[in-house]
Design an enzyme around this catalytic site. Structure first.
Site, PDB file in Angstrom:
ATOM      1  N   LYS A 115      -3.199   8.602   2.616  1.00 24.88           N
ATOM      2  CA  LYS A 115      -4.442   8.434   3.390  1.00 24.88           C
ATOM      3  C   LYS A 115      -4.282   9.023   4.798  1.00 24.88           C
ATOM      4  O   LYS A 115      -5.245   9.543   5.371  1.00 24.88           O
ATOM      5  CB  LYS A 115      -4.834   6.957   3.477  1.00 24.88           C
TER       6      LYS A 115
ATOM      7  N   LEU B 267     -11.681  -1.028  -9.319  1.00 28.06           N
ATOM      8  CA  LEU B 267     -10.534  -0.740 -10.189  1.00 28.06           C
ATOM      9  C   LEU B 267      -9.332  -0.283  -9.373  1.00 28.06           C
ATOM     10  O   LEU B 267      -8.199  -0.717  -9.594  1.00 28.06           O
ATOM     11  CB  LEU B 267     -10.889   0.387 -11.167  1.00 28.06           C
TER      12      LEU B 267
ATOM     13  N   TYR C 182       0.844  -1.206   0.000  1.00 28.18           N
ATOM     14  CA  TYR C 182       0.000   0.000   0.000  1.00 28.18           C
ATOM     15  C   TYR C 182       0.882   1.260   0.000  1.00 28.18           C
ATOM     16  O   TYR C 182       0.504   2.308  -0.532  1.00 28.18           O
ATOM     17  CB  TYR C 182      -0.961  -0.022   1.197  1.00 28.18           C
TER      18      TYR C 182
HETATM   19  P1  NAP Z   1     -12.563   3.264  -8.187  1.00 30.26           P
HETATM   20  O1  NAP Z   1     -13.889   2.765  -8.557  1.00 30.26           O
HETATM   21  O2  NAP Z   1     -11.416   2.961  -9.079  1.00 30.26           O
HETATM   22  O3  NAP Z   1     -12.670   4.824  -7.902  1.00 30.26           O
HETATM   23  C1  NAP Z   1     -11.538   5.661  -7.842  1.00 30.26           C
HETATM   24  C2  NAP Z   1     -11.918   6.935  -8.525  1.00 30.26           C
HETATM   25  O4  NAP Z   1     -10.871   7.920  -8.426  1.00 30.26           O
HETATM   26  C3  NAP Z   1     -12.166   6.707 -10.012  1.00 30.26           C
HETATM   27  O5  NAP Z   1     -13.406   7.268 -10.379  1.00 30.26           O
HETATM   28  C4  NAP Z   1     -11.020   7.464 -10.628  1.00 30.26           C
HETATM   29  O6  NAP Z   1     -11.286   7.947 -11.929  1.00 30.26           O
HETATM   30  C5  NAP Z   1     -10.874   8.603  -9.659  1.00 30.26           C
HETATM   31  N1  NAP Z   1      -9.672   9.384  -9.919  1.00 30.26           N
HETATM   32  C6  NAP Z   1      -8.374   8.991  -9.902  1.00 30.26           C
HETATM   33  N2  NAP Z   1      -7.582  10.013 -10.269  1.00 30.26           N
HETATM   34  C7  NAP Z   1      -8.395  11.077 -10.504  1.00 30.26           C
HETATM   35  C8  NAP Z   1      -8.189  12.404 -10.910  1.00 30.26           C
HETATM   36  N3  NAP Z   1      -6.960  12.906 -11.148  1.00 30.26           N
HETATM   37  N4  NAP Z   1      -9.270  13.227 -11.053  1.00 30.26           N
HETATM   38  C9  NAP Z   1     -10.512  12.766 -10.838  1.00 30.26           C
HETATM   39  N5  NAP Z   1     -10.779  11.505 -10.477  1.00 30.26           N
HETATM   40  C10 NAP Z   1      -9.730  10.663 -10.297  1.00 30.26           C
HETATM   41  O7  NAP Z   1     -12.119   2.668  -6.763  1.00 30.26           O
HETATM   42  P2  NAP Z   1     -12.746   2.740  -5.297  1.00 30.26           P
HETATM   43  O8  NAP Z   1     -12.113   1.608  -4.579  1.00 30.26           O
HETATM   44  O9  NAP Z   1     -14.208   2.860  -5.338  1.00 30.26           O
HETATM   45  O10 NAP Z   1     -12.081   4.062  -4.721  1.00 30.26           O
HETATM   46  C11 NAP Z   1     -12.823   5.127  -4.133  1.00 30.26           C
HETATM   47  C12 NAP Z   1     -12.133   5.596  -2.864  1.00 30.26           C
HETATM   48  O11 NAP Z   1     -12.254   4.580  -1.874  1.00 30.26           O
HETATM   49  C13 NAP Z   1     -10.642   5.873  -3.015  1.00 30.26           C
HETATM   50  O12 NAP Z   1     -10.283   7.002  -2.237  1.00 30.26           O
HETATM   51  C14 NAP Z   1     -10.022   4.624  -2.411  1.00 30.26           C
HETATM   52  O13 NAP Z   1      -8.705   4.833  -1.943  1.00 30.26           O
HETATM   53  C15 NAP Z   1     -10.992   4.390  -1.277  1.00 30.26           C
HETATM   54  N6  NAP Z   1     -10.943   3.060  -0.673  1.00 30.26           N
HETATM   55  C16 NAP Z   1     -11.034   1.938  -1.442  1.00 30.26           C
HETATM   56  C17 NAP Z   1     -10.972   0.688  -0.834  1.00 30.26           C
HETATM   57  C18 NAP Z   1     -11.063  -0.572  -1.673  1.00 30.26           C
HETATM   58  O14 NAP Z   1     -10.675  -1.624  -1.168  1.00 30.26           O
HETATM   59  N7  NAP Z   1     -11.559  -0.534  -2.884  1.00 30.26           N
HETATM   60  C19 NAP Z   1     -10.837   0.587   0.559  1.00 30.26           C
HETATM   61  C20 NAP Z   1     -10.760   1.751   1.306  1.00 30.26           C
HETATM   62  C21 NAP Z   1     -10.804   2.984   0.696  1.00 30.26           C
HETATM   63  P3  NAP Z   1     -10.457   7.247 -13.148  1.00 30.26           P
HETATM   64  O15 NAP Z   1     -10.921   5.856 -13.233  1.00 30.26           O
HETATM   65  O16 NAP Z   1     -10.821   8.120 -14.297  1.00 30.26           O
HETATM   66  O17 NAP Z   1      -9.001   7.362 -12.805  1.00 30.26           O
END
Ligand code: NAP
Length: 268
Positions: free
Chosen positions: A161, A193, A154
Site C-alpha cells: 500500500k 472478503l 497487515y
Molecule cells: P474485496 O471485495 O475482496 O475486493 C478485492 C478485489 O480484488 C476482489 O474483487 C478480488 O477479486 C480482486 N482481486 C484480487 N486479486 C486480483 C487479481 N489478480 N486480478 C483481478 N482482481 C483481483 O475487498 P475490498 O475490501 O472491497 O477491497 C477493495 C480495495 O480496498 C483493496 O485494494 C483493499 O486493500 C482496499 N481496502 C480495503 C479495506 C477494508 O477494510 N476492507 C480498507 C482499506 C482499503 P477475487 O475475489 O476474484 O480475488
C-alpha cells in the site's frame, strides 16, 4: 456524473468497496463497466451490475495477465471510444503473509505477488486507461493506513500500500498536464472478503471503533462519497492525494483510556 463513462475494477460481491462506489457513481448518472476474475466471480458480479444497467459491460480480467488487461481496455475503447474514470479496488496477499511476524513470514514470492497485484496493477491499468481517457478524467485507488503505520498482521500488504500511494503521486504528476487527476482513498476497516483474509480481524474492527475520533467503524457510503468527489468535477484541482475516510482514526495519537477499555472489553 451524467455523460461520464468508466471502469470499476474489484467488485467481488455486494460487500465490496468497489460496489459501494459503483452504486454511488451510477446514482449520479455514470455509465460503468466492470471487471471480474473468472466465471465464479461473474456469477456474483453480473446480477449486481444488472441492477444498474440491463446490459452491463463485464470483462474477465486477472490483473496479472497482460492479455486480459489489453483485452479489457480494447473492449472499453470498442464500446465507448473514450472513458472518463477508473476505479482500482484490487489487492491480494497470500494468507500466510498476513499473520504473525513480518520479518519471519514474508517470502520473496509473497512479497512480489502482493506488490504485483496490489500496487503495480494500478500503474499498469492507469497506463492503459490514460490512452483512452478524455483529458480532465480521474482515477482512484483504495489504500489503508497500514502503509503509514504498523498494523498487526497487515505486514506485506502495508508495504504494497505504501508503494501504491507513492505510485498515485507519480501518476498524478505524469497525467496532471492533461487534467487527469489521480488520488487514493485510505479507508478504515470494512467487512469484506479481502478484510477477512487479515489475521485478528475482530480485534482490528473493535479497536478501530473504540479508538477512532468518531467512535465508529467506517461506513462504505463515506468511501463512495469520497470517490464521487474525486471522480467528478467536484474534485477539480485535487490530485496526488491520499485522503483518509476512517472516522478520524488516522488523526489519533493516543486513544483515551475509556476507548482502550472498551476495545479490550475491560470495565473502566
Ligand atoms: P474485496 O471485495 O475482496 O475486493 C478485492 C478485489 O480484488 C476482489 O474483487 C478480488 O477479486 C480482486 N482481486 C484480487 N486479486 C486480483 C487479481 N489478480 N486480478 C483481478 N482482481 C483481483 O475487498 P475490498 O475490501 O472491497 O477491497 C477493495 C480495495 O480496498 C483493496 O485494494 C483493499 O486493500 C482496499 N481496502 C480495503 C479495506 C477494508 O477494510 N476492507 C480498507 C482499506 C482499503 P477475487 O475475489 O476474484 O480475488
Amino acid at each position: 456524473m451524467k455523460g461520464k463513462r468508466g471502469l470499476v475494477m474489484g467488485v467481488a460481491n455486494k460487500n465490496s468497496i468497489a460496489w459501494a462506489i459503483a452504486r454511488q457513481l451510477s446514482a449520479q448518472g455514470a455509465d460503468i463497466a466492470f471487471t471480474y476474475q473468472g466465471d465464479s466471480l461473474l456469477r456474483r458480479v453480473k446480477p449486481l451490475a444488472e441492477t444498474l444497467n440491463s446490459d452491463p459491460l463485464l470483462l474477465d480480467c486477472d490483473v496479472t495477465n497482460d492479455d486480459q488487461m489489453d483485452a479489457t481496455f480494447k473492449a472499453l475503447e470498442d464500446k465507448w471510444g473514450k472513458i472518463d474514470f477508473l476505479v482500482h479496488a484490487i489487492a491480494f496477499a497470500g494468507k500466510d503473509q498476513l499473520a504473525g511476524s513480518f520479518v519471519d513470514n514474508t517470502t520473496r514470492d509473497g512479497f512480489l505477488s502482493a506488490m504485483n497485484i496490489s500496487a503495480y496493477s494500478f500503474v499498469d491499468a492507469a497506463r492503459r486507461a490514460k490512452n483512452i481517457m478524455n483529458d480532465g478524467g480521474s482515477m482512484v485507488t483504495l489504500t489503508y493506513l497500514g502503509s503509514e503505520r504498523v498494523i498487526p498482521n497487515y505486514n506485506v500488504m502495508g508495504v504494497a500500500k505504501a508503494a501504491l500511494e507513492a505510485s498515485t503521486r507519480y501518476l498524478a504528476a505524469d497525467l496532471g498536464p492533461r487534467g487527469i487527476r489521480v488520488n487514493a482513498i485510505s479507508a478504515g476497516p470494512i467487512k469484506t472478503l479481502a478484510a477477512a483474509g487479515i489475521g485478528s480481524g475482530r480485534h482490528m474492527f473493535r479497536f478501530n471503533k473504540a479508538a477512532s475520533a468518531m467512535r465508529d467503524n467506517t461506513d462504505p457510503a463515506g468511501v463512495a462519497g469520497a470517490a464521487l468527489y474525486m471522480l467528478s468535477d467536484l474534485g477539480l484541482s485535487c490530485t496526488g492525494e491520499t485522503h483518509h475516510v476512517d472516522g478520524g482514526f488516522h488523526a489519533i495519537g493516543m486513544p483515551v483510556e475509556a476507548a482502550m477499555d472498551e476495545a479490550s472489553g475491560r470495565e473502566s
